[in-house]
Structures are given as structure tokens and as C-alpha cells.
Enzyme design. Structure first.
Site, PDB file in Angstrom:
ATOM      1  N   CYS A   2       0.928  -0.860   0.032  1.00  0.00           N
ATOM      2  CA  CYS A   2      -0.145   0.108  -0.557  1.00  0.00           C
ATOM      3  C   CYS A   2       0.545   1.461  -0.214  1.00  0.00           C
ATOM      4  CB  CYS A   2      -0.846  -0.007   0.913  1.00  0.00           C
ATOM      5  SG  CYS A   2      -1.249  -1.257   2.004  1.00  0.00           S
ATOM      6  N   ARG A  27       2.715   1.097  -5.590  1.00  0.00           N
ATOM      7  CA  ARG A  27       2.769  -0.007  -4.058  1.00  0.00           C
ATOM      8  C   ARG A  27       1.517  -1.066  -4.423  1.00  0.00           C
ATOM      9  NH1 ARG A  27       7.114   2.020  -0.730  1.00  0.00           N
ATOM     10  NH2 ARG A  27       5.944   1.472   0.624  1.00  0.00           N
ATOM     11  N   GLY A  99       1.276  -1.415   5.947  1.00  0.00           N
ATOM     12  CA  GLY A  99       1.882  -2.264   6.851  1.00  0.00           C
ATOM     13  C   GLY A  99       0.858  -3.952   7.043  1.00  0.00           C
ATOM     14  N   HIS A 481      13.056 -34.667 -17.492  1.00  0.00           N
ATOM     15  CA  HIS A 481      13.309 -35.230 -16.282  1.00  0.00           C
ATOM     16  C   HIS A 481      12.016 -35.325 -15.479  1.00  0.00           C
ATOM     17  CE1 HIS A 481      16.890 -37.848 -15.337  1.00  0.00           C
ATOM     18  NE2 HIS A 481      17.314 -36.555 -15.261  1.00  0.00           N
ATOM     19  N   LYS A 575       4.647  -3.249  -6.568  1.00  0.00           N
ATOM     20  CA  LYS A 575       6.159  -3.049  -7.015  1.00  0.00           C
ATOM     21  C   LYS A 575       6.943  -3.136  -5.228  1.00  0.00           C
ATOM     22  CE  LYS A 575       9.199  -1.090  -9.273  1.00  0.00           C
ATOM     23  NZ  LYS A 575      10.402  -1.892 -10.292  1.00  0.00           N
TER      24      LYS A 575
END
Ligand code: G6P
Length: 580
Positions: A2, A27, A99, A481, A575
Site C-alpha cells: 500500500c 505499491r 503495513g 526428468h 512493486k
């Protein structure tokens, strides 16, 4: 994650806040909101991008105010929705939060028992409830008490509807105080306020700043804190598109000049770079592309005879590592604020091990807290998918490796890089043509060995994050594999082949998939017979990734463009990942 911004001054805040949010959109961008204050609080929120909020604001009668806070969200607690969007308000307190509060559930239950009512599932609303609960006429005191109860990370901008003031406080999440003429800002990133000021103050952990129109005071535990006013060298131009349609394309095209600048800065001044030859062990840690840059570094330093391990920060931070003496931990991060990388750094710092930051953002947490730091000087990177920062991270790793083992060919070749990059980037017609043949596919594979595997991981990440095509990278020898069973007629397989020592092996693996119907796209430094190929100049081994990755960035861009994706802001991503 944020992004947050707050304003107090003589102007009306709505335009300032909206323009600021647009700069913070990198953000997170699943919802956004704004709160204006003048005797009463007016909150406007909307789902999706900032432009939706802007439309809503343009169609709303706004109160005449000089104080406001705003937020762009990347959901952690609670789905992306209008109700969960910030700002959140409980009682007198309205706030925005960047946060994550780890003990939100317990705090909420406790407050509910005391009669506080909540409307959302967000951790942020709990902070508002807590501050309001402690508020008995002194907001600063209430914030002080509340943050003592919080576990986790926060940057908060807070309004109390009884005061013409703005408050802010941070712990772990970034927050700066912007100093204008008779106006102040708080923001997650200086880029959001550059039209008004480049002067700022860094706020330390749990320092509470109280802002009025004419003054500010920073306090911690009732003691005034004096912090220097700094000036950002970032310009508005750094944050504009400069004629490009997307930041990703603008930033890729900045690579030649930025590489040139760094080369000129260091090539004859190697003493400005730390000397890694004194370490017996190197650990390289990062997330996303920074981790892949680290994987390239691992190959470089191993060739220099140093024992190296490279890990993603989210794993490294929880590993039980017994550090040998003479270990260096290198933390790579564009933002310098990635939560897991910070935790990895603190783990090493806590064990008294030397740490080296390779970061872009000056004064970021990682830059400040590492023993040594080298800035990659990429300028502002706005597109969520990193491009130029990755190239410069690799360049710094290459220079550090050269400092350990110097030879003349490297010097010759590094000087040619900017021009060679420019020529490679100019081949847009060819990248578009390749993109045309890729964009309808749902699976794309990348293969390579050793350093070429590291390059292939970055190529694959770039493609999937911006175009949403499923893409994976494999060690070329490992393909048989399991994954080879997914190869069918027409499956696109990029083969990265720049390392002479294992060239023949990778080519053999490529032939194995071709014989099972794969359509190869060769990226290498030797011309070959394949129809689709990107032949890059042959340069010193330590420099080869710097030429191999940009064409892959270009292809990812054009594929995303063809698919109509939101190139600079891919869905679900952000970002700067400031949560665990
Ligand atoms: C996010 C970004 C990636 C970046 C990673 C690490 O996932 O989308 O592009 O590589 O975070 O970020 P950092 O700032 O630490 O380099």
C-alpha cells in the site's frame, strides 16, 4: 504494502492527494480512498485503480478543507472491496495504514469486549479502534499508547475530528515527512510530493510527528526528536513517461545510459567498491528479480573461487544458518524495503556477519542498516516489473567479481556495453514479430544451464508477470526428468546459451525438445541455424547476462501489449512488497 499520503497546508488537498496516489499506485492498486477534514470528516472510497476514485471525487460535493489523507491498497487482511478500502474510521479517529498488524485478531477481540464496534475485517480498522479507545483528549498520547500494543509493521497518517492537525508514525513500513512552503506532507515515497517539494525528513521507528499548517514536531516517548531536513535529487522528469506509452518501455530504454554512467563511475575507481576477495563464503539473498540477479552473482563469484549460496529472502530468514567466519551476506533489493529481505539482513546483522546492500533507493532501510552498501543508481523505477534495476544489479555484481579477478578483456568489453545495448534495444520490429508468435500460447518454457539458467529464470518471470502467460524456466539438463512431458507440437522453448563451457550441452537439450515438437527461440552469442534467434554480441563471460536479458524484457513487453495487459501494473502484484 500500500501507499499513503497526507496533506496539511493552505491548499485544498484533494488534487494533491489524488496526484500523489497516482505516483504511489505501484505499491498496490486494488482499491483506494481519501478522507478530507474540516470540522467533519468526508471519506470517499472506490474499488480498483486511482482513476476510479478520481472519477468518484469529481462527481461528489467535497467539503472545503485543508487537511486530508489518502491511500492506495494491496489487500492483506480482507478482500479488495470498497468497505475494506482505507481510510478507516472509528470514533474520532480516521486513518490510513501501510503495513500489516500481526496481532490484529487479539486486539480486536479485546476491544470488542470493551464495546468497540468494527465494520470490516481489516487490521487497519483495529488500529483506529485502538487509538480511539485510548483517546482521552490527547491524540499524541493515544497514538503512543496504541503503538505499544501493535505487533507488526505500520506507517500511519491519522486525523482526529476534534483537531486541525495531522499525525503520522511508522515502524518497519516507510514514511517520510515532506516540508513545503506553509504546507506539510507525509508519504510512503518522495515521488508522490515532488511537484510541491523535494525537502523531506526521515522518520525513525515509532517517532510521532504532529503537523499543523505552520509547524511540525517529532516526538518519541515524550522527548522531542530533531531530524535533519534532506533534499531529494529526484526530479519530476524521473517520474514522467517522457513520451513512452509505458514506464516499462521507458525504463528498458534507459538501460544503455545508466549502464554507461555506472561503468564510468567504477571502472577506474574500483576502490569505491567493497573488496569481496577477503570473504570465504558469500550468501546472496533477495526476492523476485533481485534473487535472480543474485543467482547470476552466484555463478560469477563461484568462478572467482568463492563458496556462494543464493536463496530467496522468505526462505533464508527462517533457515537455521550456522555462519562460518569470513562470511558476507549480500542483500539485493531495488526498493531496499522488501520485508523478507529486511528480515534476512537483520538475521545476518544479528549474527555479527558483514552485510552488503545492493540497492536502488538511497536511505532505504536495507541501505541504512547494512555494513556496506552500493547504490545501483537506476533512478526512479515505476513499472512494477523491474527492468533497468535488474540490469544494474547485475552490473554491480559483475564489477564486484571483476574486482576479485581482473583482466584486460573485461575492461575492453565493458566500455562497449552501452552501445551494444542500444543496438539490441533498437531491434523492436524483431521483438514484436516474436511476440506475435508467442502471445496466443498458454505455456512457454525457458531453459539454460548455470548462468544461463539464472538468465532464463528472469526471462520467464518477466514474461509471466506482465503477460499472464504461464511460463517456467528449467535447468536444461533437468527437463527430461519430468517437464519434457509437457512439450508438444508448437510449444515455445526459449534456450539461453551464452556460456561457452556448456553451450553444446544446452543445445543438445534444445534438440531433445525440438524433436518432440517444440518451437525454439534461441538467445545466444553464437549464430545458429534456428529460425527464431536473438544473437547477442560475444563479450566477457562476466558481462554476458547484461546483453542477454534486455531482449527478453522487450519480448515480455510486446507480448503483454498484444494481449492487452496492464503492463505497468500487472494484476495482483505490487512493486514494493513490504509485507511478509
Ligand atoms: C516485487 C516486484 C519485483 C521485485 C521484487 C523484489 O515482487 O514486483 O519486480 O523483483 O518485489 O523487490 P525489491 O525492491 O526488493 O528488489
Amino acid at each position: 504494502m500500500c501507499g499513503i499520503i497526507g496533506y496539511i497546508g493552505d491548499k485544498r488537498p484533494e488534487k494533491i492527494l489524488i496526484e500523489g496516489l497516482k505516483k504511489l499506485e505501484y505499491r498496490g492498486y486494488d482499491s483506494a480512498g481519501i478522507a478530507l477534514f474540516n470540522n467533519e470528516v468526508q471519506i470517499i472510497k472506490s474499488l480498483g485503480k486511482i482513476s476510479n476514485l478520481e472519477d468518484k471525487i469529481n462527481n461528489t460535493d467535497l467539503i472545503d478543507s485543508n487537511i486530508g489523507i489518502a491511500h492506495t491498497r494491496w489487500a492483506t487482511h480482507g478482500e479488495p472491496s470498497e468497505v475494506n478500502a482505507h481510510p478507516h474510521r472509528i470514533g474520532h479517529i480516521t486513518l490510513v495504514h501501510n503495513g500489516i498488524i500481526e496481532n490484529a485478531k487479539e486486539l480486536k477481540e479485546d476491544l470488542q469486549e470493551k464495546g468497540v464496534k468494527f465494520n470490516t475485517n481489516t487490521d487497519t480498522e483495529v488500529i483506529a479502534g485502538l487509538i480511539d479507545y485510548y483517546y482521552k483528549g490527547n491524540t499524541k498520547e493515544a497514538i503512543e499508547k496504541a503503538i505499544k500494543d501493535l505487533k507488526g509493521s505500520y506507517a500511519l497518517a491519522i486525523i482526529n475530528d476534534e483537531e486541525d492537525k495531522l499525525y503520522a508514525v511508522r515502524c518497519e513500513s516507510p514514511l517520510i515527512l515532506g516540508i513545503g512552503d506553509n504546507e506539510y506532507f507525509v508519504t510512503s515515497d518522495i515521488g508522490a510530493i515532488l511537484p510541491y517539494t523535494n525537502k523531506y525528513v526521515l522518520l525513525g521507528k515509532d517517532e510521532i510527528v504532529t503537523l499543523t499548517k505552520n509547524d511540525y514536531v517529532i516526538e518519541k516517548d515524550d522527548i522531542k526528536v530533531y531530524r535533519e531536513v534532506e533534499e531529494s535529487t529526484l526530479t519530476l522528469e524521473d517520474t514522467s513517461l517522457n513520451g513512452y506509452d509505458h514506464y516499462m518501455m521507458k525504463e528498458i530504454n534507459e538501460e544503455p545510459v545508466l549502464v554507461d554512467n555506472l561503468v564510468k563511475k567504477y571502472i577506474n575507481n574500483l576502490d569505491k567498491l567493497p573488496d569481496l576477495s577477503k570473504y570465504k563464503n558469500i550468501h546472496i539473498v533477495g526476492c523476485g528479480s533481485a534473487y535472480y540477479a543474485g543467482m547470476i552473482g552466484k555463478n560469477l563469484f563461484e568462478d572467482d573461487g568463492i563458496k556462494v549460496e543464493c536463496d530467496v529472502a522468505s526462505e533464508y530468514r527462517y533457515r537455521n544458518i550456522v555462519y562460518d567466519k569470513d562470511t558476507l551476506v549480500i542483500l539485493i533489493s531495488q526498493s531496499g524495503e522488501t520485508a523478507d529481505t529486511i528480515a534476512a539482513m537483520r538475521k545476518a546483522n544479528g549474527d555479527q556477519v558483514d552485510t552488503l546492500a545492493i540497492v536502488n533507493v538511497e536511505s532505504s532501510t536495507i541501505e541504512r542498516e547494512c555494513t556496506y552498501s552500493v547504490l545501483i543508481e537506476a533512478g526512479k523505477e515505476i513499472a512494477v516489473a523491474t527492468t533497468k534495476a535488474f540490469i544494474l544489479q547485475v552490473l554491480i555484481l559483475s564489477l564486484l567479481s571483476y574486482k576479485i579477478n581482473q583482466d584486460d578483456k573485461y575492461i575492453e568489453d565493458i566500455k562497449k556495453l552501452p552501445q551494444q545495448l542500444k543496438v539490441l534495444l533498437d531491434k523492436t520490429g524483431y521483438y514484436k514479430k516474436l511476440a506475435d508468435s508467442i502471445y496466443k500460447h498458454e505455456d512457454v518454457f525457458f531453459i539454460g544451464r548455470k548462468i544461463d539458467y539464472a538468465i532464463s529464470m528472469e526471462g520467464s518471470l518477466k514474461l509471466k508477470e506482465v503477460s499472464y502467460i504461464h511460463s517456467d524456466s528449467y535447468q536444461a539438463g533437468e527437463l527430461k526428468h519430468g517437464t519434457i512431458s509437457l512439450v508438444k507440437e508448437g510449444t515455445i522453448v526459449f534456450a539461453i546459451v551464452t556460456d561457452d563451457e556448456i553451450r553444446d550441452k544446452t543445445i543438445s537439450n534444445l534438440e531433445e525438445v525440438i524433436s518432440r515438437g517444440a518451437k525454439p527461440i534461441y538467445v545466444g552469442n553464437v549464430d545458429v541455424d534456428y529460425e527464431d534467434k536473438i544473437v547477442i554480441p560475444r563479450v566477457h563471460k562476466k558481462l554476458q547476462p547484461i546483453l542477454a536479458v534486455p531482449p527478453l524484457q522487450m519480448i515480455a513487453y510486446f507480448v503483454a501489449l498484444k494481449r492487452g495487459c496492464d503492463i505497468d501494473k500487472p494484476k495482483n502484484l505490487a512493486k514494493s512488497v513490504t509485507v511478509e
